[in-house]
Structure formats: structure tokens, C-alpha cells
Design an enzyme around this catalytic site. Structure first.
Site, PDB file in Angstrom:
ATOM      1  N   ASP A 131      12.263  26.142 -32.529  1.00  0.00           N
ATOM      2  CA  ASP A 131      13.477  26.458 -33.264  1.00  0.00           C
ATOM      3  C   ASP A 131      13.197  26.153 -34.735  1.00  0.00           C
ATOM      4  O   ASP A 131      12.372  25.285 -35.032  1.00  0.00           O
ATOM      5  CB  ASP A 131      14.625  25.604 -32.729  1.00  0.00           C
ATOM      6  CG  ASP A 131      15.899  25.796 -33.523  1.00  0.00           C
ATOM      7  OD1 ASP A 131      16.241  26.959 -33.801  1.00  0.00           O
ATOM      8  OD2 ASP A 131      16.540  24.791 -33.871  1.00  0.00           O
ATOM      9  N   CYS A 166       0.845  -1.201   0.000  1.00  0.00           N
ATOM     10  CA  CYS A 166       0.000   0.000   0.000  1.00  0.00           C
ATOM     11  C   CYS A 166       0.876   1.246   0.000  1.00  0.00           C
ATOM     12  O   CYS A 166       2.109   1.166   0.083  1.00  0.00           O
ATOM     13  CB  CYS A 166      -0.933   0.018   1.206  1.00  0.00           C
ATOM     14  SG  CYS A 166      -0.084   0.318   2.767  1.00  0.00           S
TER      15      CYS A 166
END
Length: 749
Positions: free
Chosen positions: A435, A22
Site C-alpha cells: 500500500d 516427549c
């Protein structure tokens, strides 16, 4: 790749953690590892039960710390055998299923028989003997089917912690203890209180083991991306030593060694072709299904598949330095990382179990004090049901299982998501800075236009230009020579070669004087070109670089070179705009070229003549204006801008990609993968929220109902066995929901 640490330098050690059940277990393991001297950072992944530990520390100390915390650990080294890993997962699944079946085989018949009145009353003489045997059998089943929970709970207690094991152990243990005591004291309790809960304790374990088994199988499927990547690397390589070819284990291949690859074999390590010719399937690396042709000097990558031809190559990267190893490491890091959305779950999980135990105790005493008769029976049933239904498995799985599935899917797409934060943030971007060169465009100049004057043919114009450029080092010369080679144009011999810096070239071919260059060269050499100015201006406006070819001072033709946009750039920009993202192209090129390229790609905003080091300033300016900015660049020259951006995308191909330079790496140099990655990010965040909401809702609603909230109004109490089934299936529901990400449509954004 992960390595075992030494005391010389800080590295990363990966551990396989056994026994975590858990989110509370995650906190316990993280705390134990962080307490080891020399550890600088710890990331525990509940989804694949692993831990990544950074620092300068002996791995044996890490294992010891995990064991002292009540768990077990094993060091994960190199490229693990995927078959062995899968075998272990299957073995865990089968063990859990066997425990579930054994518990159910006893519990369900006992429950049915009790409801049908086939069993002797617990208060009768025969009943006491019968139920004493049932108590012993149940105790044996608790040991077999639930022993791992009780061991985990005991170790947590020793460490003054609480986790899922604590809840299960308290719930089922209390049911058995209460029922066993009841055998001797049943006559002193009212009818409901006098009911034994032996069947409830084993059926709860059956449901929980069954749910954990399904979760284990699902978790194994989410790890398939890494297992498939690991499986790409062959276990042996054929090396050439002292003129002899021999097969050796992949671990023994050294740098600069010569290796042989035959048709149908996988490339064992990264390298450069020395001899031979072949086509190679690189789809595992780039997602591109079309095989790539390889000749002498070409780079080859580990894990890719040789299709035709046998060749020799030199090893340039081996072991953990290969592109495949870096990809595997990158995927692992991303699957183990926690996005910001996971922090809420972590904080709640840390206090969840102690809170549930407190609620259970409060429930018990509340029913005992003000509940109807038999108060003790009601108090016991409700407090046990609270413990059982509250196990926080689903809460612990909610985030990591979605991250694992998403990162795995992205890897199959040729996209490396390097951390959970980028996975969460990519879908929130409002502005994307692109770019130009190598991102929107191919990054390789190519001949785009050949114009002829008079009777001369295009082939002859290209032949003269390529012949004169064959001795040039100008950047555009390569484009012209490549075009000549592609068109199988034979070059002619030149003499009296003369390069004029910034202008062009003059040379003699046969009996003719040839000039090739810009307008300045023609002015200098007295060549008239006035009637061709308009055409040159038109080509320049389209983003092309025109050059004039003159023979004996007469213009013979115009050749224009450009960096063409990628086939899918316009489609990618269209998808980004459809997603509501502002697209901005930033380039060092001049305004004319920038506008021409932007127009072809469908980009309306540009920033031209921006130096590489100033791109980061553009990103920062946009951020200051309230934009959430993504930067897409080549991952090397654009590193400052990629780092400044909220999410940096490195566009590259194969081994040339700089994995360390961005948050997300696009292995195939396709801009189209950027909107797909953003769409995956959005889908993942939605999926995580669904999982968290489901887990929180389940516990928020489930616990009050289990405590008896509906009893005063409707007379309804939740059966502990139903609570166990619901708790187990909540985890399976979370895993199933996360698995939907494998098939989410990303193409339309």
C-alpha cells in the site's frame, strides 16, 4: 490475554502442563482435552509445557481431564509474575540435576569398580550378598531418580498409550529386574549373560535427568521474550481519587480513572495525557530507541518508560485490553502454534513409541533365536539399548523450540508474528504488494517546496498561506499550519474569508487581498500564472501537490505539499529485490503521484487509482498467476487484501495497530521490518529442517545400531549407558541449534 472460561461465551484458557516429557505426551494431553465437552480447539506446546484451550468449558474440568491422562495442570491467568515463573523453572532444573548427580554418584563408581575387577563375582557366595545389597540400593535410586518416569509409564499404560516414560521405564526396569534375577541364577547362564546391569540402569537415569535439566534451562531462556514483556508492566499504579493520590494494585485500576506517572516510572495502563509534558521510551513496543515526546492528548502505552516530567493521564484500556497484554497474547499464540512442517513430526511421534517397543521385542527374539552364545545376554542388552536410545525427546522439541526462539526474537524487533503458519510462509513469498499511504510514505502530508516570486521571502509566503489556511478544513491545511509552527511563524489576522470548494481560499490580510489555491482558483479570480505552469507541472511530476499564492492578483509564490516516503522505504525495497521478491505498489492515487513515489522508493511496478475494496482483487489476480503473495498495509483499510494474501503484514505504530487484521504485525511503522521478518522466516524453516533431520537421522541410525546391525560385520554393540547419554544430548543439541536463531543476521536478507 487468556482467561478462565465461563459457560456464557467461548474464550481461551491457558494451562501450564506438568509431566510432559516427549511428543507422545503432547498427543495424550491434546486427546484428553479435546474429549472434554465444550472444547472447540486445543493447542499443546511442548516447548513451554502449556496448552491453549478454546471453547465454553469450566477450567476445572480441563484440569481434571489432564490429571486423568496422567499429568497435572494449573490455570494460567492474567500477567503472571515473571520472577515466580523463573523461580519455578530454576527449581525444576535443580531437582533434575540433583536426581542426576545422586544416580551418577552411585552408578559410575560401580561401573568403574566392575571393569577393574574390584567387585566379587555374582556367582560367588560373597558376591550374592554384595549384589543383593546393590540391587536394593539400585531399586531405591530408581525410585528417587526415576520415579517420575515410572509413574508416567504406569499412567500411560492405564490409558492404553505409550510415551517416552514407557521406553525409559521398560529399559531401566528390565535392566534391574534381569540383574536381580541373575543373582540367584547366574550359574545357569554363560559369562556375558551373567553380567549384572545395575550400574547401567542408574547411569541411564543420570544421563536422561541431566539432559532434561539442560533442556529445562534452555527452554526457560526461550520463554524470556514473554517473561520480559510481562515484566514490563508495573504491579502498582498511582491513581487520583477524590483529589488524593494513592498507590493501588494494577488489577484495581478502572477505566476513565486519572493516574499520575512520575519520572523514571513505567506506564501502568494505556491512556491519554490530560496534563503535563514528558518524553517516553517506547522501545519495548516499537523497537525504536529514540524517546517520544508526549503532550496533552498524546496516547501512552502500558509498559513504556517515562523519562522526564510528571503527568496525569486517563486510563482508556486496562487489564487484558492493553496493547502490552495483546502483544503478550499474540506472542504466546504464535509460540504455541504449529506450522505445517510440524505435522510430519506429530504424525511420526503418534506411532513412534509403540513401533520402538515392537522393534525392541523383535530384536530380543531375533538375538535369542539366531544370535551367538550367550544368546540371552545379547538379546537382553540389544533390546534394552533400543528402548533407551529411541526416546523421542529431540523429535518433539525440533519444531516448537525453533518457533519459540523466532517469535521471541521477532517481538524484540517490534514484529509480532501471530501464527506458526505465517512464520513458515513469509520466507516463501515471491511477490509483495505494498500500500502507498502510510506504508511506503509517512501518511502525513508535509510542505515539501516553497518557491518565491520577486522580493518576497519564503517565510512571508508561508506566513500568508498559513494565516489564510488557519480557518480552513482542507486536508492540506494541516501540513501548511504544521510547517508554520515548526518555523515559528506568527499568523496574521484574516477577514472576509471565503472557501471555494475544490479550488482554494480567498481572504483579506490587512489591506491586501490574498488568494491561495490551485490553477482553477486563479482562473476564476483573473490572476495570471502562465509563466509558472512549467514549475507546477514539474512539482506534480515529483508527486507533490502545488498551490499558488497571489497577493492583490499577483503571484507571490508556490507552496507544494507531498506525502514524503519513509526514510527507510527505499532501503527496504532494495533488500526485498535482493531477496528475489517482486515488489508492486498499489494505491488509490493518480498515475503521476504514484509513479513519483514509486521512483523515489525504487519500485518499478505500480497499480494506481485502485479503490481499497479492489486491492484484494489485485492480490487474487497475482495468486492466480502463480505468485505467493504478501500484502503490506495499514491493517484496517486494507483488511480484505491482507486476508486474501498468503501472508498479511499490518504496518502500524503503537496502540493504533490492528493486531487482529494480519498474520504479521509491524509495530514500528518501518517497511524495513518486512524483509527482516521474511529473512527470519527463511532462517527458522532451515533451522526446523535441521532439527527434524537431526532427530530423524538420530533415531533412524541409532535404533538399528542399538539393535546390533554392526555386530555381524564389525563385532560392535552399543552400550546401553552410551545410548542413554546420546539420547539425552540429542535434545540439548536441538535446543542449542534453535538458539542460534537469536543471533542470525537478518539485515541483509
Amino acid at each position: 490475554m487468556s482467561t478462565e472460561t465461563t459457560n456464557d461465551s467461548a474464550t481461551e484458557t491457558r494451562l501450564s502442563i506438568l509431566g510432559m516429557r516427549c511428543a507422545g505426551c503432547v498427543s495424550a494431553v491434546e486427546g484428553a482435552l479435546k474429549a472434554v465437552p465444550g472444547v472447540s480447539d486445543v493447542v499443546v506446546n511442548f516447548a513451554d509445557h502449556s496448552a491453549a484451550v478454546s471453547g465454553t468449558v469450566d477450567s476445572e474440568l480441563l484440569k481434571q481431564a489432564v490429571q486423568e491422562a496422567g499429568y497435572d495442570a494449573a490455570i494460567m491467568e492474567g500477567l503472571e509474575d515473571p520472577a515466580e515463573e523463573e523461580r519455578q523453572e530454576q527449581q525444576r532444573y535443580q531437582t533434575l540435576m540433583k536426581k542426576a548427580v545422586v544416580a551418577a554418584a552411585f552408578g559410575f563408581p560401580l561401573m568403574i569398580s566392575a571393569h577393574l575387577g574390584w567387585l566379587p563375582a555374582i556367582s560367588s557366595e560373597n558376591g550374592q550378598v554384595f549384589w543383593s545389597y546393590v540391587s536394593l540400593i539400585t531399586l531405591a535410586l530408581l525410585y528417587y531418580s526415576g520415579g517420575h518416569f515410572y509413574q508416567g509409564a504406569f499412567k500411560s499404560l492405564q490409558l492404553k498409550q505409550a510415551n517416552m516414560d514407557t521406553l525409559i521405564a521398560l529399559g531401566t526396569g528390565a535392566a534391574w529386574f534381569y540383574s536381580t534375577v541373575l543373582i540367584d541364577y547366574s550359574d545357569k547362564l554363560a559369562s556375558l549373560s551373567a553380567h549384572a546391569y545395575f550400574e547401567a540402569s542408574v547411569i541411564i537415569l543420570a544421563f536422561i535427568n541431566f539432559g532434561t535439566a539442560l533442556e529445562t534451562r534452555a527452554r526457560g531462556k526461550t520463554s524470556s521474550a514473554i517473561r520480559e514483556l510481562i515484566g514490563l508492566q508495573p504491579r502498582t499504579a498511582r491513581v487520583v481519587r477524590d483529589g488524593q493520590e494513592m498507590d493501588i494494585p494494577i488489577e484495581e485500576v478502572g477505566l476513565e480513572e486519572t493516574l499520575r506517572v512520575r519520572p523514571g516510572e513505567k506506564i501502568p495502563v494505556d491512556g491519554v495525557l490530560l496534563e503535563g509534558h514528558s518524553t517516553i521510551d517506547e522501545s519495548m513496543l516499537t523497537g525504536e530507541p529514540i524517546p517520544v515526546e508526549k503532550v496533552t492528548g498524546s496516547e501512552v502505552v502500558a509498559g513504556t518508560m517515562n523519562q522526564q516530567g510528571s503527568f496525569l493521564f486517563k486510563a482508556t484500556r486496562i487489564g487484558r485490553d492493553t496493547a502490552l497484554a495483546q502483544i503478550i497474547n499474540s506472542v504466546r499464540q504464535a509460540q504455541s502454534s504449529k506450522p505445517a512442517i510440524a505435522k510430519l513430526a506429530d504424525k511420526i511421534s503418534a506411532v513412534f513409541v509403540p513401533t520402538v517397543v515392537a522393534i525392541s521385542v523383535l530384536t530380543f527374539f531375533t538375538w535369542l533365536a539366531i544370535g551367538p552364545e550367550p544368546a540371552l545376554g545379547y538379546a537382553f542388552v540389544t533390546s534394552m539399548t533400543v528402548l533407551v536410545i529411541a526416546c523421542p525427546c529431540a523429535l518433539g522439541l525440533a519444531t516448537p523450540i525453533s518457533v519459540m526462539v523466532s517469535v521471541g526474537r521477532a517481538a524484540h524487533m517490534g514484529v509480532l508474528i501471530r501464527n506458526g503458519e505465517a512464520l513458515q510462509s513469509a520466507g516463501k513469498l515471491t511477490c509483495l504488494v505494498l500500500d502507498k499511504t502510510g506504508t511506503v510514505t509517512e501518511g502525513k502530508p508535509a510542505v515539501s517546496t516553497i518557491e518565491t516570486v520577486g522580493d518576497i521571502s519564503e517565510e512571508r509566503v508561508l506566513q500568508l498561506a498559513a494565516s489564510i489556511e488557519s480557518g480552513s478544513e482542507h486536508p492540506l491545511a494541516g501540513a501548511i499550519l504544521a510547517a508554520a509552527e515548526e518555523n515559528q511563524v506568527e499568523l496574521e489576522k484574516t477577514s472576509h474569508f471565503h472557501a471555494v470548494a475544490g479550488h482554494g481560499i480567498t481572504a483579506e490580510i490587512g489591506e491586501h487581498k490574498v488568494y491561495f489555491g490551485n490553477a482553477a482558483l486563479m482562473d476564476e479570480q483573473g490572476v495570471k500564472y502562465a509563466r509558472h505552469k512549467k514549475k507546477m507541472e514539474s512539482l506534480a511530476a515529483q508527486g507533490q501537490t502545488p498551490m499558488l499564492l497571489a497577493v492583490d492578483k499577483k503571484i507571490a509564490g508556490i507552496i507544494a505539499v507531498s506525502d514524503p516516503i519513509k526514510d527507510d522505504s527505499a532501503k527496504a525495497v532494495k533488500q526485498l529485490l535482493r531477496q528475489g521478491v517482486r515488489v508492486l505498489m498499489v494505491t488509490g492515487d493518480n498515475e503521476v503521484t504514484a509513479h513519483a513515489v514509486a521512483k523515489q522508493a525504487g519500485i518499478s511496478e505500480i497499480r494506481a487509482q485502485v479503490l481499497p475494496q479492489d486491492k484484494a482483487a489485485v492480490v487474487k489476480e497475482l495468486q492466480q498467476n502463480g505468485e505467493i503473495v504478501g500484502m503490506v498495509g495499514d491493517g484496517i483499510n486494507d483488511a480484505p487484501a491482507l486476508a486474501q494474501a498468503d501472508v498479511g503484514f499490518a504496518i502500524g505504530s503503537g496502540t493504533d495497530v490492528a493486531i487482529e487484521s494480519a498474520d504479521i504485525v509491524i509495530l514500528l511503522g518501518s517497511l524495513l521490518k518486512v524483509p527482516e521478518a521474511m529473512a527470519l522466516s527463511k532462517a527458522t524453516v532451515v533451522n526446523i529442517k535441521q532439527n527434524l533431520l537431526g532427530a530423524f537421522f538420530y533415531n533412524t541410525i541409532g535404533i538399528p545400531v542399538a539393535a546390533g546391525l554392526l555386530y555381524p560385520m564389525f563385532g560392535l554393540l552399543l552400550n546401553p549407558m552410551i545410548a542413554g547419554a546420546a539420547m539425552a544430548m540429542s535434545s540439548v543439541t536441538v535446543v542449542s541449534n534453535a538458539s542460534r536463531l537469536r543471533w542470525t543476521n537478518l539485515s541483509e536478507g
